[in-house]
Design a protein around this motif. Structure first.
Motif, PDB file in Angstrom:
ATOM      1  N   PHE A 140       0.801  -1.221   0.000  1.00 28.77           N
ATOM      2  CA  PHE A 140       0.000   0.000   0.000  1.00 28.77           C
ATOM      3  C   PHE A 140       0.829   1.264   0.000  1.00 28.77           C
ATOM      4  O   PHE A 140       1.711   1.438   0.841  1.00 28.77           O
ATOM      5  N   VAL A 141       0.497   2.177  -0.896  1.00 28.20           N
ATOM      6  CA  VAL A 141       1.033   3.531  -0.881  1.00 28.20           C
ATOM      7  C   VAL A 141       0.123   4.323   0.048  1.00 28.20           C
ATOM      8  O   VAL A 141      -1.083   4.371  -0.149  1.00 28.20           O
ATOM      9  N   ILE A 142       0.712   4.934   1.104  1.00 25.70           N
ATOM     10  CA  ILE A 142      -0.112   5.643   2.088  1.00 25.70           C
ATOM     11  C   ILE A 142       0.198   7.146   2.162  1.00 25.70           C
ATOM     12  O   ILE A 142      -0.341   7.832   3.009  1.00 25.70           O
ATOM     13  N   GLY A 143       1.052   7.660   1.283  1.00 25.00           N
ATOM     14  CA  GLY A 143       1.291   9.096   1.258  1.00 25.00           C
ATOM     15  C   GLY A 143       2.736   9.460   1.456  1.00 25.00           C
ATOM     16  O   GLY A 143       3.574   8.598   1.636  1.00 25.00           O
ATOM     17  N   GLY A 144       2.995  10.708   1.400  1.00 26.29           N
ATOM     18  CA  GLY A 144       2.143  11.842   1.184  1.00 26.29           C
ATOM     19  C   GLY A 144       1.956  12.198  -0.270  1.00 26.29           C
ATOM     20  O   GLY A 144       2.098  11.371  -1.178  1.00 26.29           O
ATOM     21  N   GLY A 145       1.656  13.469  -0.489  1.00 26.54           N
ATOM     22  CA  GLY A 145       1.299  13.956  -1.796  1.00 26.54           C
ATOM     23  C   GLY A 145       2.309  13.628  -2.889  1.00 26.54           C
ATOM     24  O   GLY A 145       1.937  13.208  -3.982  1.00 26.54           O
ATOM     25  N   MET A 146       3.590  13.810  -2.629  1.00 26.28           N
ATOM     26  CA  MET A 146       4.614  13.535  -3.635  1.00 26.28           C
ATOM     27  C   MET A 146       4.668  12.039  -3.957  1.00 26.28           C
ATOM     28  O   MET A 146       4.770  11.651  -5.119  1.00 26.28           O
ATOM     29  N   ILE A 147       4.577  11.219  -2.935  1.00 25.12           N
ATOM     30  CA  ILE A 147       4.630   9.761  -3.130  1.00 25.12           C
ATOM     31  C   ILE A 147       3.416   9.300  -3.929  1.00 25.12           C
ATOM     32  O   ILE A 147       3.524   8.469  -4.831  1.00 25.12           O
ATOM     33  N   TYR A 148       2.245   9.840  -3.608  1.00 21.61           N
ATOM     34  CA  TYR A 148       1.051   9.512  -4.393  1.00 21.61           C
ATOM     35  C   TYR A 148       1.268   9.885  -5.863  1.00 21.61           C
ATOM     36  O   TYR A 148       0.948   9.119  -6.765  1.00 21.61           O
ATOM     37  N   SER A 149       1.803  11.074  -6.119  1.00 21.04           N
ATOM     38  CA  SER A 149       2.028  11.518  -7.497  1.00 21.04           C
ATOM     39  C   SER A 149       3.010  10.609  -8.227  1.00 21.04           C
ATOM     40  O   SER A 149       2.818  10.298  -9.405  1.00 21.04           O
ATOM     41  N   LEU A 150       4.033  10.169  -7.523  1.00 27.01           N
ATOM     42  CA  LEU A 150       5.048   9.316  -8.139  1.00 27.01           C
ATOM     43  C   LEU A 150       4.539   7.903  -8.421  1.00 27.01           C
ATOM     44  O   LEU A 150       4.962   7.272  -9.391  1.00 27.01           O
ATOM     45  N   LEU A 151       3.632   7.398  -7.586  1.00 32.13           N
ATOM     46  CA  LEU A 151       3.270   5.984  -7.675  1.00 32.13           C
ATOM     47  C   LEU A 151       1.846   5.689  -8.137  1.00 32.13           C
ATOM     48  O   LEU A 151       1.500   4.524  -8.323  1.00 32.13           O
TER      49      LEU A 151
END
Length: 165
Positions: free
Chosen positions: A95-106
């Motif tokens: 699970f990808v749980i954040g934050g904003g940059m990680i969500y954008s990357l994945l």
């Protein structure tokens, strides 16, 4: 398999000052149920904002500065996206749980989205990327419990990626 889990308010707001803006105990309970026993991938700011290592979950923390040191067997600090390939390609759900940059990357690498959509306006400084409806199919939608402890109108929406033709 990579999945993303996130609570999103109107205008794709997901946080402010490295914190959640809202408190919805039912959503936190759902997060725990879905992620327990699994691997969670997050950025270093998200990890720090948790305040502790969450029990019964592996924490993979992307820290490109390399200055985060955590002495816990349930935490793996990595420095590049390349080190995530084993989780992205795993048969087990991570699970990808954040934050904003990680969500954008994945987001583009995710196969499933667990969204808590909060129908409320909040002032925030962190946002979830746009979900392109043509790339996703809704496979489940449930109304969230609204009461004195869970004061917002919200719903749980689960999406799966539509295979590319």
């Amino acid at each position: 398999m990579l999945s993303t889990i996130v609570a999103i308010a109107n205008d794709n707001v997901i946080g402010k000052d490295n914190q959640l803006i809202w408190h919805i105990p039912e959503d936190l309970k759902r997060f725990k149920e879905i992620t327990t026993g699994k691997t969670m991938i997050m950025g270093s700011k998200t990890f720090i904002s948790l305040g502790k290592v969450l029990p019964n979950r592996k924490h993979v923390v992307l820290c490109n500065t390399g200055d985060l040191v955590v002495d816990d067997e349930n935490v793996e600090v990595i420095e590049s996206l390349d080190e995530l390939e084993e989780y992205i390609n795993s048969d087990e759900e991570c699970f990808v749980i954040g934050g904003g940059m990680i969500y954008s990357l994945l987001l583009e690498r995710s196969e499933k989205l667990y969204i808590t959509k909060i129908n409320e306006d909040f002032e925030g400084d962190t946002f979830f990327p746009e979900i392109k409806e043509t790339e996703w199919e809704v496979v489940d939608r449930q109304k969230g419990l609204k009461d004195e402890k869970n004061p917002y109108d919200y719903e749980y929406i689960t999406y799966v990626r539509i295979p590319k033709a």
